[in-house]
Design an enzyme around this catalytic site. Structure first.
Site, PDB file in Angstrom:
ATOM      1  N   LEU B  17       0.894  -1.431   0.010  1.00  0.00           N
ATOM      2  CA  LEU B  17      -0.420  -0.102  -0.476  1.00  0.00           C
ATOM      3  C   LEU B  17       1.207   1.392  -0.424  1.00  0.00           C
ATOM      4  O   LEU B  17       0.876   1.780   1.372  1.00  0.00           O
ATOM      5  CB  LEU B  17      -1.020   0.027   1.452  1.00  0.00           C
ATOM      6  CG  LEU B  17      -2.339  -0.697   0.985  1.00  0.00           C
ATOM      7  CD1 LEU B  17      -3.052  -0.481   2.303  1.00  0.00           C
ATOM      8  CD2 LEU B  17      -2.982  -0.734   0.219  1.00  0.00           C
ATOM      9  N   HIS B  18       1.031   1.433  -1.514  1.00  0.00           N
ATOM     10  CA  HIS B  18       1.981   3.049  -1.208  1.00  0.00           C
ATOM     11  C   HIS B  18       1.123   3.903  -1.675  1.00  0.00           C
ATOM     12  O   HIS B  18      -0.191   4.220  -1.636  1.00  0.00           O
ATOM     13  CB  HIS B  18       3.165   2.843  -2.819  1.00  0.00           C
ATOM     14  CG  HIS B  18       2.368   2.327  -3.676  1.00  0.00           C
ATOM     15  ND1 HIS B  18       2.706   3.374  -4.649  1.00  0.00           N
ATOM     16  CD2 HIS B  18       2.395   1.480  -3.551  1.00  0.00           C
ATOM     17  CE1 HIS B  18       1.758   2.913  -5.341  1.00  0.00           C
ATOM     18  NE2 HIS B  18       1.913   1.533  -5.377  1.00  0.00           N
ATOM     19  N   ALA B  19       1.677   5.463  -1.587  1.00  0.00           N
ATOM     20  CA  ALA B  19       0.976   6.004  -2.570  1.00  0.00           C
ATOM     21  C   ALA B  19      -0.145   6.628  -3.461  1.00  0.00           C
ATOM     22  O   ALA B  19      -1.240   6.657  -3.096  1.00  0.00           O
ATOM     23  CB  ALA B  19       1.936   7.360  -2.509  1.00  0.00           C
TER      24      ALA B  19
END
Lengths: 592, 90
Positions: B17-19
């Site tokens: 879960l990155h930006a």
């Protein structure tokens, strides 16, 4: 851009931190830094204040949208970041919370936003994942955009620079530097200061270029001028021509490639072209720093500062507590040397439970070995912990602030006492370890031949040696520029220590800022320093510099250098002979 | 008030879960009428807040539970689950 006709100007200074950058100048005038003001908003005006915040966010959003719309196809990657920023503008953790703070604390929008950002940013900065840690910068970016609209566009200040700039200042105090959002800064240029000044250290830690001691930088450079900063050669170019820009861009790329190569080769030994092997060690303060040290290819610990265990608590640490701390470090280091410096409590690290009497001149007062000999029980506790830890690895003891032989004799007697008491108690220990003397007081250097009789090694602590020899407090901005590592007096003292040590058959090491300067490496090795210890970030560069050196014939150059009469002349001499090799470093080291 | 619904699943995309993936989730969650949450090891994040999701620090392989407070948001929940399962189209 509009200054195309302006003449290219080249300014010479001292390289404070290596690297090359091109960017717009941002001048800090002597008033220094202004910060966000806090004021109380009366209850009746709170809805208007919230409205002002919402308007600022809306305007920031519109401005972002315009940027996104204008961005061409090929820069899609960039737009994705901006779209993330769009979302962040209205993110509950920033937007809703700021409104809550305005309403709950009756404060102005700027202050509320600043407060919320300072709470949210650390949540990211403290994360172990690199990627997430960097998101703190997105938050800064978004908050800056809102802040700009709150304060009004033209009122740009140092704490809120919205573009990447090169800071140009007469001098920057630690207090000023602490207010700058350092992630915004591409480079530093200052009129004063030198390699050991605070700004240089910050720049090196952040791995951004810096040129110090330019003299008239703030007169020659105007706000928004395009400038080039080359921290390797200590030059600043104002209004560069197109050719200079192209050439610099090429050199910058080369430098980045070499830096990456250096990081990859940092685990290889530091061996000169003519086969001389040097240990490149790290200085640490906290046990946690050992990891960074090994990551950067450190061959051992040349200086383990032990004050932290004393400063971080309300009372004195126990022998077992210290032993555990030292053993933790030793266990990670395996067979590599761990040089533990005994307690060096001093003026700027005054322990709050020792303040028995205030000293007018703490740097010349009861500190380090003087304090330990005055309080043998406290010293005994640390010595026992060190000797016990020494049973588990390759430990050396380093005695700080030695000014004469009696102190060495007394310290050794106490080490023997510690060993004897451990023997009686049947605890595991090792007394058969090297005991060295920190060469940082001029009287110790001058009597090195006497001290050598009792020492297994010397370690030159350059920061204090320079301070005491040149009578300069580098924390005092009025005289900091006089803190010159290359002063002929300092070089003569270093040479003196090395000559005596060689004659007496003991090694000379060096810890302190001076050991971390790649440009100084050839002369330090040439003089006979066998081990350099520095902050862990500097290790790859210094190792690389050493690998590119050929020290055959260095004696002649050193003899020539020792005849020079000023620090500036010596600096120029070194740049002339080694500047190119050191700036080009990695190239020679990586192809073998 | 209707009963809460949850779906538990694993983050499959390499980046976790990155930006960008969190932003897609937050956009979906913003359509819901009631609260939407993401839970990981007892830590709860407001799924409408990109920053809050990021603070959970979910690399590939993390097990997360997405939940809605209001049954009427079932479609949002399913869309979010589908997005996570698809690896955010990476």
């Amino acid at each position: 851009m509009e200054d195309q006709e302006s003449q290219e100007i080249i300014l010479k200074g001292i390289g404070g931190s290596p690297g090359i950058c091109i960017g717009k100048a941002y001048l800090v005038d002597k008033e220094g830094v202004d910060v966000v003001k806090q004021y109380i908003v009366r209850k009746a005006f709170l809805p208007a204040e919230v409205g002002r915040f919402k308007t600022a966010v809306r305007k920031a959003g519109e401005a972002l949208q315009r940027v996104i719309d204008k961005t061409p196809e090929e820069l899609r990657q960039h737009v994705q970041i901006l779209e993330t920023h769009m979302l962040l503008l209205k993110d509950k953790m920033l937007y809703d919370r700021t409104i809550e703070v305005i309403e709950g604390e009756h404060v102005n929008a700027e202050w509320a936003l600043k407060k919320v950002v300072s709470q949210v940013k650390p949540m990211f900065e403290n994360m172990s994942n690199d990627y997430l840690r960097q998101r703190a910068e997105d938050i800064t970016h978004v908050a800056d955009r809102i802040m700009e609209n709150l304060v009004g566009g033209e009122h740009v200040n140092i704490a809120r620079i919205d573009k990447r700039v090169i800071l140009v200042a007469r001098d920057l105090s630690p207090a000023e530097t602490s207010q700058i959002q350092l992630e915004r800064i591409k480079g530093f240029v200052t009129n004063r200061g030198g390699h050991a000044s605070h700004t240089s250290i910050i720049a090196r830690t952040l791995e951004i270029p810096a040129v110090m001691g330019v003299g008239n930088a703030t007169l020659k450079i105007n706000n928004d001028d395009i400038i080039i900063v080359d921290g390797g050669t200590g030059t600043v170019v104002v209004h560069p021509t197109e050719q200079t820009l192209l050439a610099t861009e090429e050199r910058r790329e080369q430098y980045e490639i070499r830096k990456a190569q250096m990081a990859r080769t940092s685990h290889l030994p530091a061996k000169t072209q003519n086969g001389q092997l040097i240990s490149v060690m790290g200085n640490i303060e906290l046990p946690e720093e050992v990891v960074a040290l090994l990551d950067h290819g450190g061959d051992g610990i040349g200086l383990y500062r032990t004050e932290f265990q004393y400063l971080s608590r309300p009372d004195f640490p126990s022998e077992n507590g210290l032993f555990e701390n030292y053993k933790d470090v030793i266990d990670v280091m395996g067979n590599r040397p761990v040089t533990i410096r005994t307690l060096d409590i001093n003026g700027d690290k005054a322990v709050n439970y020792i303040h028995e009497n205030q000293e007018a001149n703490p740097a010349l007062g009861l500190r380090a070995i003087r304090y330990c000999l005055r309080k043998p029980d406290i010293f005994q506790t640390q010595l026992r912990a060190i000797l016990r830890a020494a049973a588990h690895g390759n430990v050396r003891i380093l005695l700080p602030m030695i000014s004469g032989i009696e102190e060495v004799e007394k310290a050794i007697a106490l080490i023997d006492d510690a060993a004897e008491s451990l023997e009686k108690q049947g605890l595991a220990y090792n007394r058969d370890i090297p005991i060295g003397i920190m060469m940082e007081v001029p009287s110790a250097v001058v009597t090195a031949d006497i001290l050598a009789e009792k020492a297994d090694f010397f370690s030159i602590g350059t920061n204090d040696l320079i301070q005491y020899t040149l009578a300069v407090d580098r924390g005092n901005r009025h005289v900091a520029h006089l803190h010159q590592p290359l002063h002929p007096a300092i070089l003569r003292l270093i040479k003196g220590v090395c000559d005596v040590a060689r004659e007496k058959g003991i090694p000379t090491y060096m810890c302190g800022e001076m050991a971390a300067a790649p440009l100084f490496a050839p002369i330090l090795l040439g003089l006979g320093v066998e081990e350099l210890s520095m902050n862990p970030q500097a290790i790859p560069v210094v190792k690389s510099a050493i690998r590119s050196l050929n020290l055959a014939g260095i004696d002649t150059l050193i003899a020539e250098m020792m005849r020079l009469t000023t620090a500036r002349a010596i600096q120029d001499f070194l740049t002339q002979h080694f500047g190119e090799a050191v700036t080009r470093l990695g190239a020679a080291g990586s192809d073998q | 008030m209707k009963a809460a619904q949850t779906i538990t699943l694993r983050i499959v995309n390499a980046l976790g879960l990155h930006a960008r993936s969190a932003a897609q989730l937050a956009k979906l969650a913003a359509q819901a009428k009631g609260g939407v949450w993401i839970d990981k090891n007892g830590n709860r994040a407001d799924a409408t807040s990109l920053l809050d999701i990021l603070t959970l620090a979910c690399p590939q392989g993390t097990e997360v539970t997405v939940s809605i407070d209001d049954e009427a948001d079932m479609e949002t929940l399913e869309q979010m689950a589908a997005l996570i399962r698809s690896g955010f189209g990476e």
